[in-house]
Design a protein around this motif. Structure first.
Motif, PDB file in Angstrom:
ATOM      1  N   LEU A 184     -79.014  25.488  43.337  1.00 41.03           N
ATOM      2  CA  LEU A 184     -78.729  24.544  42.251  1.00 41.03           C
ATOM      3  C   LEU A 184     -78.406  25.289  40.961  1.00 41.03           C
ATOM      4  CD1 LEU A 184     -81.480  21.786  42.653  1.00 41.03           C
ATOM      5  CD2 LEU A 184     -79.027  21.528  43.016  1.00 41.03           C
ATOM      6  N   PHE A 185     -79.186  26.301  40.696  1.00 37.17           N
ATOM      7  CA  PHE A 185     -79.003  27.069  39.466  1.00 37.17           C
ATOM      8  C   PHE A 185     -77.645  27.777  39.456  1.00 37.17           C
ATOM      9  CE2 PHE A 185     -79.886  30.617  36.558  1.00 37.17           C
ATOM     10  CZ  PHE A 185     -80.387  29.904  35.473  1.00 37.17           C
ATOM     11  N   ILE A 186     -77.287  28.414  40.567  1.00 35.08           N
ATOM     12  CA  ILE A 186     -76.009  29.131  40.654  1.00 35.08           C
ATOM     13  C   ILE A 186     -74.832  28.162  40.582  1.00 35.08           C
ATOM     14  CG2 ILE A 186     -74.559  30.524  42.183  1.00 35.08           C
ATOM     15  CD1 ILE A 186     -77.178  31.910  43.099  1.00 35.08           C
ATOM     16  N   ALA A 187     -74.909  27.042  41.306  1.00 34.49           N
ATOM     17  CA  ALA A 187     -73.838  26.043  41.256  1.00 34.49           C
ATOM     18  C   ALA A 187     -73.693  25.473  39.845  1.00 34.49           C
ATOM     19  CB  ALA A 187     -74.121  24.931  42.253  1.00 34.49           C
ATOM     20  N   GLY A 188     -74.807  25.272  39.164  1.00 33.92           N
ATOM     21  CA  GLY A 188     -74.778  24.776  37.796  1.00 33.92           C
ATOM     22  C   GLY A 188     -74.098  25.744  36.841  1.00 33.92           C
ATOM     23  N   ILE A 189     -74.406  27.022  36.994  1.00 34.81           N
ATOM     24  CA  ILE A 189     -73.791  28.027  36.132  1.00 34.81           C
ATOM     25  C   ILE A 189     -72.286  28.094  36.388  1.00 34.81           C
ATOM     26  CG2 ILE A 189     -73.622  30.527  35.712  1.00 34.81           C
ATOM     27  CD1 ILE A 189     -76.661  30.645  35.968  1.00 34.81           C
ATOM     28  N   ILE A 190     -71.882  28.047  37.663  1.00 31.76           N
ATOM     29  CA  ILE A 190     -70.453  28.096  37.992  1.00 31.76           C
ATOM     30  C   ILE A 190     -69.717  26.898  37.394  1.00 31.76           C
ATOM     31  CG2 ILE A 190     -68.793  27.924  39.900  1.00 31.76           C
ATOM     32  CD1 ILE A 190     -70.788  29.651  41.532  1.00 31.76           C
ATOM     33  N   LEU A 191     -70.278  25.693  37.543  1.00 32.31           N
ATOM     34  CA  LEU A 191     -69.648  24.504  36.976  1.00 32.31           C
ATOM     35  C   LEU A 191     -69.613  24.546  35.452  1.00 32.31           C
ATOM     36  CD1 LEU A 191     -70.912  21.605  39.235  1.00 32.31           C
ATOM     37  CD2 LEU A 191     -68.561  22.303  38.868  1.00 32.31           C
ATOM     38  N   LEU A 192     -70.667  25.033  34.854  1.00 29.40           N
ATOM     39  CA  LEU A 192     -70.724  25.127  33.395  1.00 29.40           C
ATOM     40  C   LEU A 192     -69.650  26.081  32.862  1.00 29.40           C
ATOM     41  CD1 LEU A 192     -72.489  24.136  30.986  1.00 29.40           C
ATOM     42  CD2 LEU A 192     -73.738  26.273  31.206  1.00 29.40           C
ATOM     43  N   VAL A 193     -69.531  27.243  33.476  1.00 30.32           N
ATOM     44  CA  VAL A 193     -68.529  28.215  33.044  1.00 30.32           C
ATOM     45  C   VAL A 193     -67.114  27.674  33.286  1.00 30.32           C
ATOM     46  CG1 VAL A 193     -67.573  30.514  33.532  1.00 30.32           C
ATOM     47  CG2 VAL A 193     -70.036  30.203  33.303  1.00 30.32           C
ATOM     48  N   ALA A 194     -66.892  27.029  34.433  1.00 36.84           N
ATOM     49  CA  ALA A 194     -65.578  26.458  34.719  1.00 36.84           C
ATOM     50  C   ALA A 194     -65.237  25.353  33.717  1.00 36.84           C
ATOM     51  CB  ALA A 194     -65.534  25.916  36.141  1.00 36.84           C
ATOM     52  N   GLY A 195     -66.215  24.534  33.348  1.00 39.54           N
ATOM     53  CA  GLY A 195     -65.989  23.482  32.358  1.00 39.54           C
ATOM     54  C   GLY A 195     -65.634  24.042  30.994  1.00 39.54           C
ATOM     55  N   ILE A 196     -66.312  25.092  30.601  1.00 41.30           N
ATOM     56  CA  ILE A 196     -66.007  25.740  29.320  1.00 41.30           C
ATOM     57  C   ILE A 196     -64.613  26.357  29.363  1.00 41.30           C
ATOM     58  CG2 ILE A 196     -66.649  27.671  27.810  1.00 41.30           C
ATOM     59  CD1 ILE A 196     -69.590  27.028  28.552  1.00 41.30           C
ATOM     60  N   TRP A 197     -64.240  26.932  30.509  1.00 36.19           N
ATOM     61  CA  TRP A 197     -62.905  27.521  30.675  1.00 36.19           C
ATOM     62  C   TRP A 197     -61.817  26.465  30.494  1.00 36.19           C
ATOM     63  CZ3 TRP A 197     -61.086  32.333  31.057  1.00 36.19           C
ATOM     64  CH2 TRP A 197     -59.814  32.536  31.549  1.00 36.19           C
ATOM     65  N   VAL A 198     -62.034  25.275  31.066  1.00 38.76           N
ATOM     66  CA  VAL A 198     -61.047  24.189  30.957  1.00 38.76           C
ATOM     67  C   VAL A 198     -60.988  23.669  29.520  1.00 38.76           C
ATOM     68  CG1 VAL A 198     -60.521  21.835  31.693  1.00 38.76           C
ATOM     69  CG2 VAL A 198     -61.149  23.537  33.381  1.00 38.76           C
ATOM     70  N   ILE A 199     -62.138  23.486  28.887  1.00 38.48           N
ATOM     71  CA  ILE A 199     -62.180  22.989  27.509  1.00 38.48           C
ATOM     72  C   ILE A 199     -61.482  23.971  26.564  1.00 38.48           C
ATOM     73  CG2 ILE A 199     -63.726  22.479  25.564  1.00 38.48           C
ATOM     74  CD1 ILE A 199     -63.607  20.251  27.541  1.00 38.48           C
ATOM     75  N   ALA A 200     -61.596  25.262  26.843  1.00 38.20           N
ATOM     76  CA  ALA A 200     -60.962  26.266  25.997  1.00 38.20           C
ATOM     77  C   ALA A 200     -59.436  26.266  26.145  1.00 38.20           C
ATOM     78  CB  ALA A 200     -61.510  27.655  26.320  1.00 38.20           C
ATOM     79  N   GLY A 201     -58.927  25.501  27.099  1.00 41.72           N
ATOM     80  CA  GLY A 201     -57.478  25.389  27.267  1.00 41.72           C
ATOM     81  C   GLY A 201     -56.885  26.381  28.236  1.00 41.72           C
ATOM     82  N   ASN A 202     -57.711  27.040  29.029  1.00 48.03           N
ATOM     83  CA  ASN A 202     -57.219  28.055  29.947  1.00 48.03           C
ATOM     84  C   ASN A 202     -56.987  27.540  31.362  1.00 48.03           C
ATOM     85  OD1 ASN A 202     -57.309  30.080  27.973  1.00 48.03           O
ATOM     86  ND2 ASN A 202     -59.487  30.323  28.297  1.00 48.03           N
ATOM     87  N   GLY A 203     -57.361  26.315  31.646  1.00 47.93           N
ATOM     88  CA  GLY A 203     -57.188  25.768  32.986  1.00 47.93           C
ATOM     89  C   GLY A 203     -55.817  25.144  33.149  1.00 47.93           C
ATOM     90  N   SER A 204     -55.082  25.575  34.160  1.00 49.76           N
ATOM     91  CA  SER A 204     -53.760  25.003  34.416  1.00 49.76           C
ATOM     92  C   SER A 204     -53.462  25.091  35.909  1.00 49.76           C
ATOM     93  CB  SER A 204     -52.685  25.724  33.618  1.00 49.76           C
ATOM     94  OG  SER A 204     -52.587  27.065  34.023  1.00 49.76           O
ATOM     95  N   TYR A 205     -52.466  24.321  36.317  1.00 49.01           N
ATOM     96  CA  TYR A 205     -52.009  24.360  37.694  1.00 49.01           C
ATOM     97  C   TYR A 205     -50.500  24.163  37.708  1.00 49.01           C
ATOM     98  CZ  TYR A 205     -51.927  19.250  37.368  1.00 49.01           C
ATOM     99  OH  TYR A 205     -51.671  17.963  36.981  1.00 49.01           O
ATOM    100  N   ARG A 206     -49.885  24.517  38.832  1.00 48.05           N
ATOM    101  CA  ARG A 206     -48.434  24.389  38.956  1.00 48.05           C
ATOM    102  C   ARG A 206     -48.102  23.233  39.891  1.00 48.05           C
ATOM    103  NH1 ARG A 206     -45.740  30.346  39.084  1.00 48.05           N
ATOM    104  NH2 ARG A 206     -46.817  31.086  37.231  1.00 48.05           N
ATOM    105  N   GLN A 207     -47.073  22.500  39.523  1.00 47.99           N
ATOM    106  CA  GLN A 207     -46.618  21.389  40.342  1.00 47.99           C
ATOM    107  C   GLN A 207     -45.117  21.563  40.567  1.00 47.99           C
ATOM    108  OE1 GLN A 207     -47.132  17.542  38.596  1.00 47.99           O
ATOM    109  NE2 GLN A 207     -46.901  16.506  40.550  1.00 47.99           N
ATOM    110  N   THR A 208     -44.713  21.540  41.827  1.00 49.93           N
ATOM    111  CA  THR A 208     -43.309  21.698  42.176  1.00 49.93           C
ATOM    112  C   THR A 208     -42.775  20.364  42.684  1.00 49.93           C
ATOM    113  OG1 THR A 208     -43.698  23.992  42.800  1.00 49.93           O
ATOM    114  CG2 THR A 208     -41.681  22.991  43.602  1.00 49.93           C
TER     115      THR A 208
END
Length: 73
Positions: A5-29
């Motif tokens: 639980l602790f590790i999954a929480g840290i991963i989700l927290l860091v990923a959420g901060i990454w997206v909020i910072a504007g670094n999350g993107s994906y490509r659509q063709t």
């Protein structure tokens, strides 16, 4: 269980901060035109919506709290 639980929480927290910072993107063709086997495609880079980052931070925080709280039992 609590370490998971602790590790999954840290991963989700860091990923959420990454997206909020504007670094999350994906490509659509998408295919613009096709004639037989020849096709014209366009690739767009799109940002991940901010609400996904916020949800990741909230769920990650809850999992971290759950992992810490179950440790005290």
């Amino acid at each position: 269980m609590r370490a998971g639980l602790f590790i999954a929480g840290i991963i989700l927290l860091v990923a959420g901060i990454w997206v909020i910072a504007g670094n999350g993107s994906y490509r659509q063709t998408e295919t613009l035109a096709q004639l037989g086997s020849a096709k014209i495609e366009a690739t767009h880079t799109k940002a991940v919506p901010q609400w996904i980052g916020i949800a990741g931070i909230v769920v990650g925080g809850l999992l971290i709290v759950g992992g810490i709280a179950s440790k005290k039992r």
